[in-house]
Design a protein around this motif. Structure first.
Motif, PDB file in Angstrom:
ATOM      1  N   LEU A  88       0.654  -1.427   0.106  1.00 21.63           N
ATOM      2  CA  LEU A  88       0.063   0.267   0.183  1.00 21.63           C
ATOM      3  C   LEU A  88       0.616   0.952   0.044  1.00 21.63           C
ATOM      4  CD1 LEU A  88      -2.783   1.174   0.233  1.00 21.63           C
ATOM      5  CD2 LEU A  88      -2.499   1.264   3.041  1.00 21.63           C
ATOM      6  N   THR A  89       1.157   2.577  -1.000  1.00 22.39           N
ATOM      7  CA  THR A  89       1.643   3.307  -1.078  1.00 22.39           C
ATOM      8  C   THR A  89       1.066   4.159  -0.228  1.00 22.39           C
ATOM      9  OG1 THR A  89       3.166   2.411  -3.412  1.00 22.39           O
ATOM     10  CG2 THR A  89       3.256   4.041  -2.751  1.00 22.39           C
ATOM     11  N   LYS A  90       1.468   4.683   0.242  1.00 23.23           N
ATOM     12  CA  LYS A  90       0.708   6.666   0.986  1.00 23.23           C
ATOM     13  C   LYS A  90       1.209   7.686   0.361  1.00 23.23           C
ATOM     14  CE  LYS A  90      -1.135   5.607   4.893  1.00 23.23           C
ATOM     15  NZ  LYS A  90      -1.261   4.910   5.785  1.00 23.23           N
ATOM     16  N   GLY A  91       0.398   8.542   0.391  1.00 26.04           N
ATOM     17  CA  GLY A  91       0.423   9.612  -0.005  1.00 26.04           C
ATOM     18  C   GLY A  91       2.105  10.256  -1.317  1.00 26.04           C
ATOM     19  N   LEU A  92       1.193   9.313  -2.152  1.00 26.40           N
ATOM     20  CA  LEU A  92       2.170   9.978  -3.704  1.00 26.40           C
ATOM     21  C   LEU A  92       1.593  11.193  -3.337  1.00 26.40           C
ATOM     22  CD1 LEU A  92       0.876   6.540  -5.720  1.00 26.40           C
ATOM     23  CD2 LEU A  92       3.045   7.474  -5.564  1.00 26.40           C
ATOM     24  N   LEU A  93       2.380  11.937  -3.783  1.00 34.37           N
ATOM     25  CA  LEU A  93       3.114  13.398  -4.852  1.00 34.37           C
ATOM     26  C   LEU A  93       1.768  13.161  -6.204  1.00 34.37           C
ATOM     27  CD1 LEU A  93       3.846  15.533  -4.314  1.00 34.37           C
ATOM     28  CD2 LEU A  93       5.727  15.451  -6.004  1.00 34.37           C
ATOM     29  N   LEU A  94       1.029  14.800  -5.663  1.00 33.25           N
ATOM     30  CA  LEU A  94      -0.227  14.250  -7.261  1.00 33.25           C
ATOM     31  C   LEU A  94      -0.789  15.832  -6.953  1.00 33.25           C
ATOM     32  CD1 LEU A  94      -1.796  12.649  -9.069  1.00 33.25           C
ATOM     33  CD2 LEU A  94      -4.026  12.828  -7.225  1.00 33.25           C
ATOM     34  N   THR A  95      -1.193  16.868  -8.020  1.00 32.15           N
ATOM     35  CA  THR A  95      -1.664  17.878  -8.053  1.00 32.15           C
ATOM     36  C   THR A  95      -2.571  17.429  -8.251  1.00 32.15           C
ATOM     37  OG1 THR A  95      -1.870  17.931 -10.693  1.00 32.15           O
ATOM     38  CG2 THR A  95       0.638  18.326  -9.200  1.00 32.15           C
ATOM     39  N   THR A  96      -3.539  18.952  -7.620  1.00 34.57           N
ATOM     40  CA  THR A  96      -5.100  19.219  -7.994  1.00 34.57           C
ATOM     41  C   THR A  96      -5.047  20.477  -9.055  1.00 34.57           C
ATOM     42  OG1 THR A  96      -5.144  20.139  -5.623  1.00 34.57           O
ATOM     43  CG2 THR A  96      -6.057  17.629  -6.308  1.00 34.57           C
ATOM     44  N   SER A  97      -5.529  20.960 -10.051  1.00 31.47           N
ATOM     45  CA  SER A  97      -6.129  21.706 -10.905  1.00 31.47           C
ATOM     46  C   SER A  97      -6.130  22.915 -10.560  1.00 31.47           C
ATOM     47  CB  SER A  97      -6.446  21.642 -11.986  1.00 31.47           C
ATOM     48  OG  SER A  97      -7.719  20.936 -12.181  1.00 31.47           O
ATOM     49  N   LEU A  98      -6.165  24.225 -10.752  1.00 29.21           N
ATOM     50  CA  LEU A  98      -6.799  25.475  -9.729  1.00 29.21           C
ATOM     51  C   LEU A  98      -7.892  26.033 -10.900  1.00 29.21           C
ATOM     52  CD1 LEU A  98      -3.698  26.162  -7.841  1.00 29.21           C
ATOM     53  CD2 LEU A  98      -5.691  24.997  -7.024  1.00 29.21           C
ATOM     54  N   PRO A  99      -8.891  26.778 -10.830  1.00 32.22           N
ATOM     55  CA  PRO A  99      -9.115  27.396 -11.066  1.00 32.22           C
ATOM     56  C   PRO A  99      -8.140  28.458 -12.681  1.00 32.22           C
ATOM     57  CG  PRO A  99      -9.891  27.854  -9.554  1.00 32.22           C
ATOM     58  CD  PRO A  99      -9.121  27.030  -9.365  1.00 32.22           C
ATOM     59  N   THR A 100      -8.982  28.616 -13.549  1.00 35.33           N
ATOM     60  CA  THR A 100      -8.540  29.405 -14.560  1.00 35.33           C
ATOM     61  C   THR A 100      -8.197  30.814 -13.970  1.00 35.33           C
ATOM     62  OG1 THR A 100     -10.488  30.040 -15.841  1.00 35.33           O
ATOM     63  CG2 THR A 100      -8.817  28.362 -16.151  1.00 35.33           C
ATOM     64  N   THR A 101      -9.054  31.208 -12.805  1.00 42.79           N
ATOM     65  CA  THR A 101      -9.166  32.865 -12.846  1.00 42.79           C
ATOM     66  C   THR A 101      -7.921  32.757 -11.152  1.00 42.79           C
ATOM     67  OG1 THR A 101     -10.672  32.162 -10.466  1.00 42.79           O
ATOM     68  CG2 THR A 101     -11.232  33.182 -13.473  1.00 42.79           C
ATOM     69  N   SER A 102      -7.100  32.326 -11.108  1.00 42.19           N
ATOM     70  CA  SER A 102      -6.230  31.844 -10.384  1.00 42.19           C
ATOM     71  C   SER A 102      -4.977  32.148 -10.419  1.00 42.19           C
ATOM     72  CB  SER A 102      -6.338  30.782  -8.978  1.00 42.19           C
ATOM     73  OG  SER A 102      -5.458  29.580  -9.692  1.00 42.19           O
ATOM     74  N   GLY A 103      -4.903  31.699 -12.343  1.00 41.82           N
ATOM     75  CA  GLY A 103      -3.626  31.969 -12.626  1.00 41.82           C
ATOM     76  C   GLY A 103      -2.543  30.827 -12.441  1.00 41.82           C
ATOM     77  N   TYR A 104      -3.017  30.013 -10.992  1.00 42.98           N
ATOM     78  CA  TYR A 104      -2.531  29.080 -11.310  1.00 42.98           C
ATOM     79  C   TYR A 104      -2.528  27.929 -11.533  1.00 42.98           C
ATOM     80  CZ  TYR A 104       0.368  31.571  -7.669  1.00 42.98           C
ATOM     81  OH  TYR A 104       0.335  32.871  -7.282  1.00 42.98           O
ATOM     82  N   ASN A 105      -2.215  25.913 -12.487  1.00 46.84           N
ATOM     83  CA  ASN A 105      -2.393  25.609 -13.006  1.00 46.84           C
ATOM     84  C   ASN A 105      -2.736  24.461 -11.613  1.00 46.84           C
ATOM     85  OD1 ASN A 105      -1.104  26.457 -14.752  1.00 46.84           O
ATOM     86  ND2 ASN A 105      -1.620  25.490 -15.905  1.00 46.84           N
ATOM     87  N   GLU A 106      -1.459  24.388 -10.861  1.00 46.60           N
ATOM     88  CA  GLU A 106      -2.080  23.345 -10.261  1.00 46.60           C
ATOM     89  C   GLU A 106      -1.493  23.342  -8.474  1.00 46.60           C
ATOM     90  OE1 GLU A 106       0.064  20.670 -12.430  1.00 46.60           O
ATOM     91  OE2 GLU A 106      -1.094  19.791 -13.528  1.00 46.60           O
TER      92      GLU A 106
END
Lengths: 1022, 508, 208
Positions: free
Chosen positions: A701-719
């Protein structure tokens, strides 16, 4: 560089040849095993002198002896015997077969352990026989099919390309286009080495491990479960590959030389429609679909134009047979002083595609000295190697239209296929490690080791456009240094009757630095110089640096009682610079227990049960990721765009920093990715080791894998990055090795291993919300990370055939509007009919269903080794079963945009059922190039195929020349062999080779097929 | 002997473990972390310049580097497609299906046009300004207090400009005035956006100088008082506050820093950006590496050999339409702008030679006249395009003031400014002091002066008259929002509050 | 020993022929006679409905059949789309009349344009041309010029295909101004002469 190495080695051999002092009487004798069978090649000689020889094919030896000499005779698999010479004339030495062959030690992390007492899931592969008869860019391809649970796949036929290795299932979630792979840790002679460079720093796409000469490797041990790998805790979650290099053995210096040349044949290539067939296909598409006013390019309409009067087979012209050569030589020896081993190797592997190839020059010297009467052993290893991957300037396309004349056609005499220029990729590696082992008091050993590894990759490319005379050359230099300092104290007393304890305490500090300097210049005037000239044109340089360090404290305790009951545990604490201050340290414990039930009384009488052991283990190990400063929230200074312009770096000459939009902002609580692994196993060997059976069941069981969640376009950030995903891998592993040796000098041993693996995503961030591999605007990969589904699982649109008539397109009764197609396209006859799962009359990501799992269910291999008198036949095959894949290579060739005519070769449409008029029951929808959105998409359940294959990887026929003939020319042993590599693949897959499929199930061979090789070689031993 | 060695090993062990505390502190040296990024004045200068660099790329267009799912890996020069494509004046001589779909306002179902509907880069520029406004105030050393105030004002100006430009394209857009704001924002009405723009512009106008030292081009490519006033004027025109707009432009005229360049100065203005007429432009300069190569600049698509290595024209203004837009040229070739804005190339010469340019600008046939307002040096480098991208120009502001004054019915004031521009172009002055006729003539003069300069569609959409010039947009469509661009699918990801413009919910 | 050698040879043969080249379906070359039409120029235009039916009807309306079918001439054939753009230019509101209802002077103007597409008693062929201009006079009496332009082959400068270019002088008075068009299908041999088909993308009937 190369010549210096050669000269030093030559000098060394001359010095080292021992001079036999002939003073006493010559004496002959015979060495046999306890049943009177003669032993060929046993080493025998006078103790603590140089006077050693080996027995010839009759089992006789000749030695000069004087009374009182003690003779030492040893042979693999037999107990070493010592006999004092009195005066009997022919002294026959009888060696007792070493029944407890299992007793010889097996290398495990930071030391070795007697095989009986091993409680983890460990597989060992003796490399000697493999490397003697096979040639490969990297040793990884020689391990294919040898270890249960280790699936190795080559992704491209290009020499020097990087294979993918996955041990016990994939445990890496990736959001972006490139799918990250959970790579094992590579350790050479106890020192972890650099095995991959992160994408940002990868300037030569050569396989980093390709500079290790396979002939130098003695054996490879794969640590699969947590307890075995726990000692390497912080990077061992995906398995550890321990490589031990060959060392010198006692007796006469072993000088060996191996020369082989191979012919690479061109395999099955992509199907192409040539000449008039291409013209018909293009005009058919224009006739069917071209809007009013759009006419075919002049090369198709101007039929009298002599220039296009061709039907050229570009693949036939650019792919042709090529030659691979490999030479390796080594001198090894050992004595009371210690051991020495010098080896050199050169490989020149020409690719079957024009101007591609891979060269390797490698040398390695390892010595060890016993000082202070065997109290201190000092080992030194120095390995220097260089690989050179030659490629074409700007990817050479093999897919030109067949109407274009071939370069050797008279109408274009003097034309060159390649852009003028050069693209050289050279990688060097210098590995120096030295350690001192101090036997402090009985059973207490202190070992300190320091190792420095320096790799350098140089990429120089010069491309000149003949038209604009613009010369653009880039020169990149990547250096990485890996410094490792380790101290371990081992105390392993044996007491009472059969109690043995082993306690290990250690500390290691490691720092990995990588520095990249890239300079490029685009100059209008042709410089034709291959180096970057400063101030001509606009020359831009950038350098990048990253470093990470690890500090670890580890300990291990193993107790065994009469090699019957074993219990072991290890505890390790690792700190890494990659995480925020708060949670920099990770604790990695492991425990294991073993019971050799065969030694119990009840089994005493059954001699068919030679050995039987049950073992279980549980432990936690960890992994990190390649980005070194993720937790610190780094800013981005911008980098050169694809044309080396500074638009992303400065404005009005002023450069500044902006947040790195992809990594999001500072995230203090990023920490270790931890894998909990438990493993139950059983090793049984029966009928005097004729049959050996190993079974393992594991859950990781591999726990805490690095993952991104996408952010709204209006924030300017992707993930923004988070430790967020958990993945579960469960599996079974079986290994059955049999060796049947009959009287008439014929024996046949097989190694069959197969492993079942199922992986599943168990937890995701934001309340287990689905993660679409790229955003929903249509052109995505078709994989969705969803809890409960396998990693990289196919989430495709469910195809229901093709719309044959207008009224088949569903109409929304409420609004009267028709079903909106993928990417909000207005659907028409001939388009793909996808099922609208949620009935909202719009085909979008909510209509995807789970359609297949690209992770292979069954992987394994089957090795057969027949020996009859002096002949040997070795057949290695690998197989993968229960895998779904998509032939994206073919789909990409069928995706036609408006400018398709004449730009690339076309597949022969007769081989595929393509829809043209309503009523056609076809597999492929309309190829209409002027369609709003292409109907050929890779995430369509219609194109899913079975990716299972059974591949006979190599077949080797070898013959040992008779020593009688050889001794006249002073050669100890010689073997001649012929090997066929990548012999045949049995598959149901429509593409050329089902092995060239990436881990996310797509055919990504970029058109470079895997060559077939026939290799002839001779291996001599003096 | 043995214990001597044992002791040495133990001491070395102690020595090493002691030094391990800072062993794990690795700080990057090639880039900075968030904490180090806002330390000195030069950091502030760099951050504000970066905001302008991001805005420049926002105008050029989104690529795969910004959003992996986007189809194209090179930008096209989207400012043209937003500002001119649908004006009805353009054709695609080589029948390019995507441009044709764009002319006919079919913007959603074409995969190739999808990147133009994505506003991500505008909000990156806005986020960079938010970070400047959050962090620069607490920077003390490295620059003077006056320079610090100017930088903050430039951040206000650029944040307002990014909102203004996005609002002209998409109509109602989300307003984001706080750093690291990951809340899913809904779309605000266009009028509110414009009122915010005016307020921000006022804040900037108070502090920004008229010009900076250095060349005119470098100075007018940053935030200046003139640029802020022009921004305010444009925003007020959208709010129909004509008096406010006229007063704003009056301040620019009275200051006298800007003037109409003579026709002979057009090449310096449109090729190098060195002129007294530019009020605000995007900075491009190949000599210091800030150039677009094959992708990224609209010149790639309407210039051909000898300016770029493209063999044919992808975009052009048909000959009959040129004669219709410039009636004075049609009558007696008096309008000097036609020769500056159009050229005819001898297409009988091979694609790989340097093709000669014919003397008569409209010598070629209907579909073969090259739009050449922005050119580049004719040399073998073919690409390396560094023509300026103008946002506000003095001539354009004069015409804007003329329109505002005409609507306020002080017609003489309006005629005076209109005739300044006409005189420069060498065409007879306009005398009829009749309000509707004058407003119509000003709109036509803006069409003549600003053709291919990314303003025409905004004028038509502001006045609600796009349907008169683009046959694929009906009057009812325009009322439903057909004049504005559709919101991209990606804006709906993780954002339940996002809504699509009414017209684009049903049309492709 | 013998058996093992035979085994190796057999494996080798299987191995080598395993990679035959059935991947390339060779459609062969277009036959030369495809460009020989064995019909007169006008009959060929009638036979190609999709490309030339408007042109054929205009030739018949203007009574130029004899001119077009005169032996030994060269006919430059504009395609339907070029004529479509011509009428769109004359009648911008798409209200052009049916061809039969054309007025006399409209027909006269069209006849003049068609005459400029005919080079009487000279068969201009690819072999006779070079990148330099060679001048002819059309049936309508205006000067015309022909030349070849070459493309690149795999970025080798000027080693690619060559195409014919037909230019007509549209300048008024003694000032010569040529407008040119690329020939997309060259060297069709009718019973009475040579036909070159003109590009339809940018060329408008009558070179305007």
């Amino acid at each position: 560089m190369k010549t210096i190495i050669q000269r030093t080695c030559f000098l060394f051999t001359v010095l080292m040849l021992p001079v036999l002092v002939v003073a006493q009487r010559v004496h002959t004798g015979k060495v046999t095993d306890d049943s009177g069978e003669i032993l060929i090649g046993a080493t025998i000689g006078v103790k603590s002198t140089e006077n050693f020889t080996t027995t010839n094919e009759k089992g006789f030896y000749t030695l000069t002896l004087k009374v009182g000499d003690t003779l030492v005779c040893s042979y693999v698999g037999y107990k070493t015997a010592e006999v004092v010479y009195r005066q009997a004339s022919n002294l026959t030495i009888r060696l007792e077969s070493n029944v407890k062959e299992l007793d010889d030690a097996i290398v495990i992390g930071y030391g070795s352990k007697i095989r009986q007492e091993v409680t983890g899931s460990i597989s060992e592969i003796k490399m000697d026989k493999i490397t003697e008869t096979q040639v490969a860019d990297s040793f990884e391809s020689m391990l294919q099919g040898k270890v249960a649970g280790m699936n190795i796949q080559l992704n491209s036929g290009e020499p020097g390309s990087t294979p993918t290795i996955i041990i016990r299932g994939l445990a890496a979630v990736s959001r972006g286009d490139a799918s990250s792979v959970s790579e094992p840790l590579y350790v050479i002679d106890g020192v972890p080495i650099i095995s991959r460079s992160s994408d940002e720093f990868n300037i030569t796409s050569t396989n980093v491990l390709a500079d290790l000469n396979p002939s130098d490797i003695d054996d490879v041990v794969v640590l699969k479960d947590a307890s075995a790998a726990a000692i390497y805790g912080s990077r061992a979650a995906n398995g550890v590959i321990l490589i031990t290099t060959k060392k010198g053995k006692r007796g006469k210096p072993q000088i060996s030389f191996n020369a082989r040349t191979g012919i690479n044949f061109v395999p099955q290539l992509l199907d192409v429609a040539g000449g008039v067939k291409e013209r018909e296909q293009v005009s058919r598409l224009y006739q069917l679909y071209a809007p009013y006013g759009v006419s075919m390019p002049a090369m198709y309409t101007d039929i009298t134009n002599p220039f296009y009067n061709n039907s050229s087979d570009w693949q036939g012209y650019l792919y042709n047979t090529s030659v691979t050569q490999d030479y390796s030589g080594s001198i090894r020896g050992a004595g009371d002083f210690g051991q020495y081993s010098i080896s050199m190797g050169h490989m020149d592997n020409k690719g079957i595609l024009f101007n591609t190839g891979f060269k390797r020059y490698s040398t390695m010297a390892s010595t060890s000295f016993n000082a202070l009467k065997n109290k201190v052993v000092i080992n030194n290893t120095l390995a220097v190697s260089r690989t050179n991957q030659s490629r074409n300037v700007g990817a050479l396309s093999t897919g030109f239209s067949s109407l274009l004349p071939l370069p050797d056609a008279p109408v274009v005499k003097g034309a060159e296929v390649f852009k003028p220029g050069k693209d050289s990729n050279v990688n060097d590696r210098i590995r120096f490690s030295s350690d001192a082992t101090l036997n402090v008091i009985k059973d207490l050993v202190y070992k300190v080791s320091l190792s420095l590894e320096y790799t350098r990759s140089m990429h120089d490319s010069l491309g000149v456009s003949r038209r604009t005379l613009r010369a653009s050359n880039t020169s990149g230099n990547l250096e990485s240094r890996n410094l490792l300092f380790q101290n371990t104290v081992t105390y392993s007393p044996k007491f009472g009757d059969g109690h043995s304890l082993s306690f290990l305490l250690g500390q290691s500090a490691e720092k990995i630095e990588t520095k990249l300097t890239e300079v490029s210049s685009v100059s209008a005037a042709p410089t034709l110089s291959e180096t970057v000239k400063w101030p001509t044109g606009n020359s831009i340089g950038s350098s990048n640096y990253t470093a990470s360090s690890i500090l670890s404290y580890f300990s291990r305790l193993d107790y065994a009682y009469q090699q019957k009951y074993m219990i072991g545990g290890s505890l390790r604490a690792d700190g890494s610079s990659k995480f925020g201050q708060a949670n920099r340290w990770g604790i990695f414990p492991s425990v294991s227990v073993g019971w050799n039930f065969a030694k119990e009384g009840v089994f005493e009488g059954m001699d068919w049960l030679v050995n039987g052991k049950i073992r279980a283990s549980h432990g936690i190990s960890g992994t990190t990721w390649s980005n070194d400063y993720l937790a610190l929230g780094i800013m981005d200074g911008g980098k050169l765009d694809q044309y080396n312009s500074l638009l992303m770096i400065s404005y009005g000459g002023i450069a500044g920093f902006s947040p790195s939009w992809y990594d999001g902002f500072k995230n203090e609580n990023l920490t270790w990715v931890k894998s909990q692994m438990s493993n139950i196993g059983m090793d049984v060997s029966l009928f005097r080791n004729k049959v050996e059976f190993v079974f393992d069941a594991y859950e990781k069981l591999t726990k805490g894998l690095l993952l991104t969640t996408s952010l709204p376009t209006t924030s300017g950030y992707n993930e923004v990055y988070r430790n967020a995903a958990n993945v579960l891998n469960r599996g079974l592993e079986f290994t059955v090795n049999t060796n049947m040796s009959s009287r008439k000098q014929f024996n046949w041993n097989t190694g069959l291993n197969f492993a079942l693996n199922r992986n599943r995503v168990v937890a995701l961030p934001d309340g287990n919300a689905d993660i679409i591999k790229t955003s929903t605007s249509g052109q995505d990969f078709g994989s969705v990370v969803r809890t409960g589904a396998p990693l990289n699982g196919f989430f495709f649109y469910q195809s229901q055939g093709i719309y044959q008539t207008e009224d088949q397109i569903p109409v929304n009764p409420k609004t009267g509007a028709r079903l909106v197609g993928l990417q909000s396209k207005k659907l028409a006859v001939g388009d793909r009919n996808f099922k609208d799962q949620n009935g909202d009359y719009i085909i979008d990501v909510r209509d995807r269903i789970f359609a297949g799992d690209p992770n292979p269910k069954w992987t394994g291999g089957w090795t057969n080794d027949f020996t009859y008198k002096n002949f040997g036949l070795n057949v290695i095959s690998t197989f993968v079963a229960g895998r779904k894949i998509v032939n994206t290579a073919l789909l990409d060739r069928l995706k036609y945009g408006k400018g398709f005519a004449g730009t690339k070769s076309m597949p022969n449409f007769d081989n595929y059922s393509i829809w043209e008029k309503s009523g056609d029951m076809a597999k492929y929808p309309t190829l209409n190039p002027w369609n709003d959105a292409s109907q050929i998409v890779s995430y369509d359940s219609e194109y899913i195929e079975d990716g299972s294959y059974f591949k006979i990887k190599t077949a080797t026929l070898s013959y040992n020349l008779k020593p009688k003939m050889l001794s006249r020319i002073g050669v100890g042993r010689a073997r001649v062999y012929c090997t066929l590599d990548n012999l045949v693949t049995f598959q149901k897959y429509s593409g050329p080779d089902a092995e060239l499929i990436t881990i996310d199930g797509f055919d990504d061979s970029k058109g470079y097929p895997m060559r077939r090789m026939m290799l002839f070689g001779v291996s001599l031993g003096l | 002997m043995r214990n001597k060695i044992f002791i040495t090993c133990l001491t070395s062990l102690m020595f090493v473990s002691q030094g391990c505390k800072d062993w794990l502190d690795e700080l990057p040296i090639n880039t900075v972390t968030e904490d180090q990024a806002w330390k000195s004045g030069s950091d502030a200068e760099g951050a504000v310049a970066k905001a302008f660099a991001i805005f420049r790329r926002a105008l050029a267009g989104l690529t795969k580097a910004d959003t992996p799912s986007t189809t194209r890996n090179g930008a096209w020069g989207d400012y043209y497609f937003w500002g001119d494509m649908r004006s009805g004046d353009w054709i695609t001589p080589n029948n390019d299906g995507d441009w044709q779909a764009g002319f006919e306002n079919r913007l959603i179902s074409r995969t190739e046009l999808e990147p133009m509907t994505n506003w991500r880069l505008f909000y990156r520029a806005i986020e960079q300004c938010n970070l400047v406004l959050e962090n620069v105030p607490n920077i003390t050393e490295g620059f003077t207090a006056e320079r610090k105030a100017q930088l903050l004002a430039e951040a206000h100006f650029m944040r307002a400009m990014a909102h203004f430009y996005a609002a002209r394209i998409w109509g109602d857009i989300p307003i984001n005035l706080t750093a690291r704001n990951v809340q899913p924002l809904g779309r605000e009405p266009l009028a509110d956006v414009m009122r915010m723009v005016v307020a921000e512009a006022d804040e900037a106008i108070a502090v920004l100088p008229w010009l900076y030292d250095g060349t005119r081009k470098k100075s007018t490519s940053r935030g200046t008082k003139g640029a802020a006033l022009a921004l305010k004027a444009h925003a007020l025109m959208w709010l129909k506050d004509y008096q406010g707009a006229s007063d704003a432009i009056k301040q620019i005229i009275d200051e006298g820093k800007f003037s109409l360049a003579p026709i002979e100065g057009f090449r310096d203005m449109f090729d190098k950006g060195e002129t007294n007429e530019m009020v605000f432009q995007m900075f491009y300069d190949a000599s210091i590496g800030e150039f677009s190569d094959y992708y990224g600049h609209i010149m790639t698509y309407y210039l051909t050999n000898p300016y770029t290595d493209r063999g044919n024209l992808s975009l052009a203004v048909p000959r009959s339409r040129i004669l219709q837009i410039y009636p004075d040229y049609a009558r007696d070739q008096s309008d000097k702008r036609v020769a500056e804005f159009f050229q005819s190339i001898d297409f009988s010469v091979g694609e790989n030679e340097l093709r000669p340019i014919l003397a008569d600008p409209i010598a070629n046939g209907e579909r073969l006249i090259m739009f050449a307002k922005f050119r580049k040096a004719k040399d073998r480098t073919y690409n390396l395009m560094d023509g300026p991208v103008p946002i506000f120009r003095y001539a354009e502001l004069l015409l804007l003031k003329a329109e505002a004054d005409a609507r306020l019915s002080n017609l003489n004031e309006s005629l005076a400014n209109l005739n300044l521009v006409r005189a420069r172009a060498g065409i007879p002055l306009f005398e009829k002091a009749d309000q509707p006729l004058l407003i119509e003539e000003i709109l036509e003069e803006r069409r003549r002066e600003l053709i291919g300069e990314f303003q025409r569609v905004y004028d038509l959409v502001r006045l609600g008259r796009l349907h008169e010039f683009n046959s694929s947009v009906s009057e009812k469509d325009e009322k439903d929002g057909a004049g504005f661009f559709p919101v991209s699918d990606e804006a709906f990801a993780n954002n339940p509050n996002m809504t699509q413009t009414y017209y684009w919910q049903f049309n492709q | 020993m013998k058996r093992s050698i035979i085994a190796i040879l057999f494996a080798g043969v299987v191995f080598i022929c395993g990679c035959n080249d059935d991947y390339f379906t060779d459609g062969g070359l277009p036959d030369e006679k495809a460009s020989v039409l064995n019909v007169s120029t006008l009959d060929y235009l009638d036979s190609q409905k999709g490309q030339f039916d408007t042109l054929a009807t205009l030739i018949k309306l203007c009574g130029l059949e004899a001119e077009v079918n005169k032996p030994g001439n060269t006919f430059l054939a504009p395609q339907n789309y070029s004529i479509h753009n011509y009428f769109k230019l004359l009648f911008p509101e798409d209200n052009w009349p049916p061809l039969t209802a054309l007025t006399a002077e409209q027909k006269e103007e069209i006849a003049g344009i068609i005459r400029n597409y005919i080079i009487p008693d000279k068969q201009v062929e690819r072999s006779g041309l070079s990148p330099a201009y060679s001048y002819e006079t059309t049936r309508g009496g205006t000067k015309a010029r022909f030349n070849l332009i070459r493309e690149d082959y795999l970025e080798n400068v000027n080693m690619g295909a060559a195409y014919l270019v037909f230019g007509l002088n549209v300048g008024a008075g003694n000032v010569e101004q040529y407008r040119s068009v690329i020939v997309v299908t060259s060297g069709l041999r009718s019973t009475n002469g040579i036909i070159h088909v003109l590009d339809s993308n940018t060329h408008i009937f009558g070179f305007n």
